[in-house]
Structure formats: C-alpha cells, structure tokens
Design a protein around this motif. Structure first.
Motif, PDB file in Angstrom:
ATOM      1  N   MET A   1       0.839  -1.205   0.000  1.00 48.96           N
ATOM      2  CA  MET A   1       0.000   0.000   0.000  1.00 48.96           C
ATOM      3  C   MET A   1       0.877   1.259   0.000  1.00 48.96           C
ATOM      4  SD  MET A   1      -3.146   0.744   2.647  1.00 48.96           S
ATOM      5  CE  MET A   1      -4.208  -0.664   2.413  1.00 48.96           C
ATOM      6  N   THR A   2       0.613   2.194  -0.871  1.00 54.30           N
ATOM      7  CA  THR A   2       1.380   3.435  -0.887  1.00 54.30           C
ATOM      8  C   THR A   2       0.873   4.361   0.219  1.00 54.30           C
ATOM      9  OG1 THR A   2      -0.156   4.607  -2.309  1.00 54.30           O
ATOM     10  CG2 THR A   2       1.527   3.302  -3.413  1.00 54.30           C
ATOM     11  N   ILE A   3       1.620   5.428   0.463  1.00 53.71           N
ATOM     12  CA  ILE A   3       1.203   6.372   1.508  1.00 53.71           C
ATOM     13  C   ILE A   3      -0.142   7.012   1.146  1.00 53.71           C
ATOM     14  CG2 ILE A   3       1.796   8.564   2.640  1.00 53.71           C
ATOM     15  CD1 ILE A   3       4.750   7.562   2.500  1.00 53.71           C
ATOM     16  N   ASN A   4      -0.336   7.327  -0.155  1.00 58.74           N
ATOM     17  CA  ASN A   4      -1.609   7.907  -0.578  1.00 58.74           C
ATOM     18  C   ASN A   4      -2.785   6.976  -0.339  1.00 58.74           C
ATOM     19  OD1 ASN A   4      -0.729  10.381  -1.302  1.00 58.74           O
ATOM     20  ND2 ASN A   4      -0.554   9.940  -3.509  1.00 58.74           N
ATOM     21  N   GLN A   5      -2.566   5.685  -0.649  1.00 56.57           N
ATOM     22  CA  GLN A   5      -3.638   4.712  -0.425  1.00 56.57           C
ATOM     23  C   GLN A   5      -3.978   4.604   1.064  1.00 56.57           C
ATOM     24  OE1 GLN A   5      -1.816   1.437  -2.541  1.00 56.57           O
ATOM     25  NE2 GLN A   5      -3.486   1.384  -4.040  1.00 56.57           N
ATOM     26  N   GLU A   6      -2.934   4.649   1.891  1.00 53.64           N
ATOM     27  CA  GLU A   6      -3.162   4.611   3.350  1.00 53.64           C
ATOM     28  C   GLU A   6      -4.005   5.800   3.803  1.00 53.64           C
ATOM     29  OE1 GLU A   6       0.388   4.147   5.710  1.00 53.64           O
ATOM     30  OE2 GLU A   6       0.761   2.166   4.844  1.00 53.64           O
ATOM     31  N   ASP A   7      -3.712   6.963   3.199  1.00 53.75           N
ATOM     32  CA  ASP A   7      -4.498   8.157   3.529  1.00 53.75           C
ATOM     33  C   ASP A   7      -5.963   7.974   3.149  1.00 53.75           C
ATOM     34  OD1 ASP A   7      -2.403   9.438   4.600  1.00 53.75           O
ATOM     35  OD2 ASP A   7      -2.061  10.842   2.946  1.00 53.75           O
ATOM     36  N   ASP A   8      -6.193   7.369   1.946  1.00 51.23           N
ATOM     37  CA  ASP A   8      -7.568   7.143   1.493  1.00 51.23           C
ATOM     38  C   ASP A   8      -8.327   6.262   2.480  1.00 51.23           C
ATOM     39  OD1 ASP A   8      -7.263   8.691  -0.678  1.00 51.23           O
ATOM     40  OD2 ASP A   8      -7.105   7.060  -2.149  1.00 51.23           O
ATOM     41  N   VAL A   9      -7.665   5.189   2.926  1.00 53.24           N
ATOM     42  CA  VAL A   9      -8.300   4.270   3.871  1.00 53.24           C
ATOM     43  C   VAL A   9      -8.646   4.999   5.156  1.00 53.24           C
ATOM     44  CG1 VAL A   9      -7.933   2.214   5.307  1.00 53.24           C
ATOM     45  CG2 VAL A   9      -7.270   2.188   2.893  1.00 53.24           C
ATOM     46  N   LYS A  10      -7.684   5.811   5.643  1.00 53.12           N
ATOM     47  CA  LYS A  10      -7.917   6.563   6.878  1.00 53.12           C
ATOM     48  C   LYS A  10      -9.081   7.537   6.719  1.00 53.12           C
ATOM     49  CE  LYS A  10      -3.471   6.480   9.140  1.00 53.12           C
ATOM     50  NZ  LYS A  10      -2.179   7.150   9.037  1.00 53.12           N
ATOM     51  N   ASN A  11      -9.113   8.241   5.561  1.00 54.22           N
ATOM     52  CA  ASN A  11     -10.203   9.177   5.312  1.00 54.22           C
ATOM     53  C   ASN A  11     -11.555   8.461   5.295  1.00 54.22           C
ATOM     54  OD1 ASN A  11      -8.743  11.503   5.249  1.00 54.22           O
ATOM     55  ND2 ASN A  11      -8.384  11.436   3.026  1.00 54.22           N
ATOM     56  N   ASP A  12     -11.582   7.318   4.622  1.00 54.25           N
ATOM     57  CA  ASP A  12     -12.806   6.543   4.519  1.00 54.25           C
ATOM     58  C   ASP A  12     -13.274   6.111   5.917  1.00 54.25           C
ATOM     59  OD1 ASP A  12     -14.856   5.068   3.141  1.00 54.25           O
ATOM     60  OD2 ASP A  12     -13.705   3.251   3.608  1.00 54.25           O
ATOM     61  N   GLN A  13     -12.327   5.632   6.711  1.00 55.39           N
ATOM     62  CA  GLN A  13     -12.639   5.206   8.088  1.00 55.39           C
ATOM     63  C   GLN A  13     -13.165   6.383   8.906  1.00 55.39           C
ATOM     64  OE1 GLN A  13     -12.323   2.156   9.649  1.00 55.39           O
ATOM     65  NE2 GLN A  13     -10.487   1.100   8.955  1.00 55.39           N
ATOM     66  N   GLN A  14     -12.498   7.537   8.738  1.00 56.02           N
ATOM     67  CA  GLN A  14     -12.870   8.715   9.510  1.00 56.02           C
ATOM     68  C   GLN A  14     -14.258   9.224   9.104  1.00 56.02           C
ATOM     69  OE1 GLN A  14     -11.329   9.680  12.151  1.00 56.02           O
ATOM     70  NE2 GLN A  14     -12.844  11.294  12.493  1.00 56.02           N
ATOM     71  N   LEU A  15     -14.504   9.248   7.774  1.00 56.93           N
ATOM     72  CA  LEU A  15     -15.814   9.694   7.279  1.00 56.93           C
ATOM     73  C   LEU A  15     -16.917   8.780   7.800  1.00 56.93           C
ATOM     74  CD1 LEU A  15     -15.001  10.666   3.582  1.00 56.93           C
ATOM     75  CD2 LEU A  15     -15.963  12.181   5.351  1.00 56.93           C
ATOM     76  N   HIS A  16     -16.648   7.475   7.772  1.00 55.81           N
ATOM     77  CA  HIS A  16     -17.608   6.482   8.278  1.00 55.81           C
ATOM     78  C   HIS A  16     -17.923   6.758   9.748  1.00 55.81           C
ATOM     79  CE1 HIS A  16     -19.482   2.487   8.739  1.00 55.81           C
ATOM     80  NE2 HIS A  16     -18.863   2.429   9.906  1.00 55.81           N
ATOM     81  N   LYS A  17     -16.848   7.006  10.507  1.00 53.53           N
ATOM     82  CA  LYS A  17     -17.007   7.239  11.947  1.00 53.53           C
ATOM     83  C   LYS A  17     -17.864   8.481  12.217  1.00 53.53           C
ATOM     84  CE  LYS A  17     -14.201   7.680  16.125  1.00 53.53           C
ATOM     85  NZ  LYS A  17     -14.888   6.716  16.991  1.00 53.53           N
ATOM     86  N   GLU A  18     -17.613   9.548  11.440  1.00 58.49           N
ATOM     87  CA  GLU A  18     -18.365  10.793  11.640  1.00 58.49           C
ATOM     88  C   GLU A  18     -19.846  10.632  11.280  1.00 58.49           C
ATOM     89  OE1 GLU A  18     -16.106  13.668   9.408  1.00 58.49           O
ATOM     90  OE2 GLU A  18     -14.405  13.496  10.805  1.00 58.49           O
ATOM     91  N   LYS A  19     -20.073   9.917  10.178  1.00 56.94           N
ATOM     92  CA  LYS A  19     -21.444   9.675   9.718  1.00 56.94           C
ATOM     93  C   LYS A  19     -22.205   8.847  10.764  1.00 56.94           C
ATOM     94  CE  LYS A  19     -23.589   7.514   5.777  1.00 56.94           C
ATOM     95  NZ  LYS A  19     -23.344   6.615   4.653  1.00 56.94           N
TER      96      LYS A  19
END
Lengths: 208, 208
Positions: A1-19
């Motif tokens: 996984m590249t650093i950018n992909q890791e960021d995407d996963v984190k963003n997705d997780q964070q968005l899910h958590k907020e929702k």
C-alpha cells in the motif's frame, strides 16, 4: 500500500465514523424521548407472506423472557402447523385455542362459521380481560370483521380496554380503518412475489 | 321469524355456499397445479416491523416438524433478545451464530465491522452448503450487501447453489434487485405506523 492509499483508507474510516456518530445521536435522541412504558397493540396486515409467522416469532420472544402468552387462531386448526406442534410439545406457558373450522370455502356453511367464530371470540375476550397474559395473539381475526361474523366495535373495545401491560398482535388482511386506529403499530406485508404462484408446493416448516 | 324472513336466511346461506364452492374450485385448481417440491427462498424486506419475528416464526414452524435449523444474525447479538434466549434454552435442533457487533452507528469502526461480517459469512456459507439443515435464516443480511461489507454475487451464488431441499429466509431492508430475483417469495413489510415513533418504549417480548 502506498502512503496515498493509506491516507484514502484513513479518510474513509474517519468519514464512516463521523457519519455513524451523527446517526447514533439521532437514534439516541429518539430512545431518550420514548418514555411511555406499556403493552403495545400490533397489526400485521396485507396480502404477503409473513403475518402469522411474525406473530409466532413474537410469541417465542415473549416466552424467552418467561412471559405468559395466549393465542387464538380464527379459521385455522383444520390443518397441521409446525408452530402449533411446537407449542403443544414444548411451551406450557402458552395457551392456544383454535377455531378449527378451516377456510370458509371449505366449510361452505355460513351459520356454522358464525357460531364457531362467536365461540372462539369468547376465548379471545377472556384473554384480553386477563392481566396474567403478557401477550395475546389473535391470528386471522381481521377476516371475522371482514365477513361480518363478529362485531367490529366489540373487538375494538376489547382491544383498547385490555390490561395496560398486555401486548396484543392481530393478523390478517384488511380489518378496516377503525381497527388500524386503535393499534400502536401497523405493518402492511405486501406480496412482491410468492413461490406458490410459481408452482412450488407449500413447504412444511416454512409455509405451514 | 316470518316465512319471508326464513326464505331470506335460506337464500343468504345458499348464496354463501355457491360463492364458497366457486372459491374452493379456484383454490383446489392452484393446489393441483403446484407440483414442484423443494426448499424455498424467502426474503422479508421493507421498513416495517415484523421481518425478524417472521423469520423466527418459521424457525419454530420447522422445529415443530423435528427439522434442523441454522440461524445467522448479522449486526445483532449486542443486545438481549427473547427469541435467542428461548432457542438457547429450549431448542437443541437449532444452531445460532451472532455477529454480535451491534449497529454500525454504535461500533463506528468500518474495518472491524467488515472483518466481523466476513467471519459471520463463513458460518452462513457453511450452513448453506450443508444439506442437514432444513432451514437457514440469514437475519439482517441485506445490510451487509447495502454497506458493501460482503460481495453481492458471492451471497447470491451461495443461496442459489444450496441443497435443493433446504429453505432459506433472508431479512432486512433493501438488498437489491439481484437478490430479489433469486428468491422464490418476497414480502415487502411496509411501515404504516410504529408505536416507537409515538413515544412508546421498545417492549420486551414484542420488540426485542
């Protein structure tokens, strides 16, 4: 996984958590608002499969808490059913009474059907007046109203005057506006498709 | 009663008998036409009350004939439920597995939810491949499809390739067109009203 992909996963997780956090607030607010503790009246109506089985699911829900259950089946009782077998064999906390005549198109005798429905109603009325029952199921009761075999107001009065802690489940198509009004929860089970119409025989353990 | 009134009663009885005789012919013709004997796939969907309880009603129907039942509950298991209490205490012929995470708005952890759903699916897939189960219930499975936690085609393949004598009941809102197509019977449980929205607390033995 590249650093950018890791960021995407984190963003997705964070968005899910907020929702989900927002949804939790909405759900919790509704739960906090709900303050009325009493028995509920439920109507399972409509032309689809699942009305009687839903009532019996609630029967086992109640029995799972050691509650006492009364079941009155209008029409039914002429044919074997798995849920009634099970209750007769395993559930001393559930009382069941069946009208036992079968469908009107099998009896073909209106006077006898009316007499049987009146006798069956006596059992139902007794349960609806007895606070020792936590849950009362009135399976296929709506047809007795629809056929004018039983008086609508008599039924509505008995349901609305039942003990405050008692829940009641009524099943069957129709039943009319006045019955719906006296119920707390109404589900309309709509038939989208049915295996029966596609030529599949009624199946033991699912259909009967 | 005058002679005229007696005639009216007779006419009414006779008309009822003739109408019912015709209905009986229609019903009997459909029964005679139905020749396919196999397990059925049932979807209980929609936003109304009664989907899970209907599935459990069928569980007890099956148990009443001495059949073997497998139950997998997605999402559920974090809170007590009467039907599961009852099964754990009284039903050695039913195997139950619960994902146990609770609702997504409580976990708020997408990665953990996906992992839990995959582990839960493994249990479901095993049951769907095991002909010793007469009935398999997949409670709230549709949400796993809706959230894209589980692959839709994988689920549809497992359901359509199950043993021919095995019945399956899937519950939950949504699920999509492809799932509906693979099911024999689909009921859409529509919410007309719900006591919960009127401020009544969820009731043990009816709601949970």
């Amino acid at each position: 996984m590249t650093i950018n992909q890791e960021d995407d996963v984190k963003n997705d997780q964070q968005l899910h958590k907020e929702k989900m956090q927002k949804q939790k607030e909405r759900v919790d607010a509704q739960i906090a608002k709900n303050s009325i503790e009493r028995g509920v009246a439920i109507l399972m109506t409509g032309n689809g499969k699942g009305k009687t089985s839903s009532a019996f699911g609630m029967v086992f829900r109640a029995l799972g808490y050691g509650q006492k259950v009364g079941i009155v089946q209008f029409i039914k009782g002429a044919q074997e059913s798995g849920e009634v077998n099970f209750i007769n064999d395993h559930c001393p906390n559930a009382d069941i009474f069946q009208m036992g005549t079968g469908f009107t198109w099998n009896t073909q005798d209106k006077a006898a059907d009316i007499h049987a429905s009146e006798e069956t109603w006596k059992v139902a009325a007794k349960m609806l007046a007895d606070a020792s029952y936590d849950l009362v199921v009135l399976d296929e009761l709506t047809y007795m109203i629809g056929y004018k075999y039983l008086d609508r107001s008599m039924i509505i009065d008995a349901i609305s005057q039942r003990p405050i802690e008692q829940s009641v489940v009524v099943t069957g198509r129709g039943g009319g506006r006045e019955l719906r009004e006296v119920m707390d929860t109404v589900s309309d089970v709509k038939n989208i498709k049915h295996g029966y119409k596609a030529g599949i025989k009624a199946r033991r353990g699912v259909d009967c």
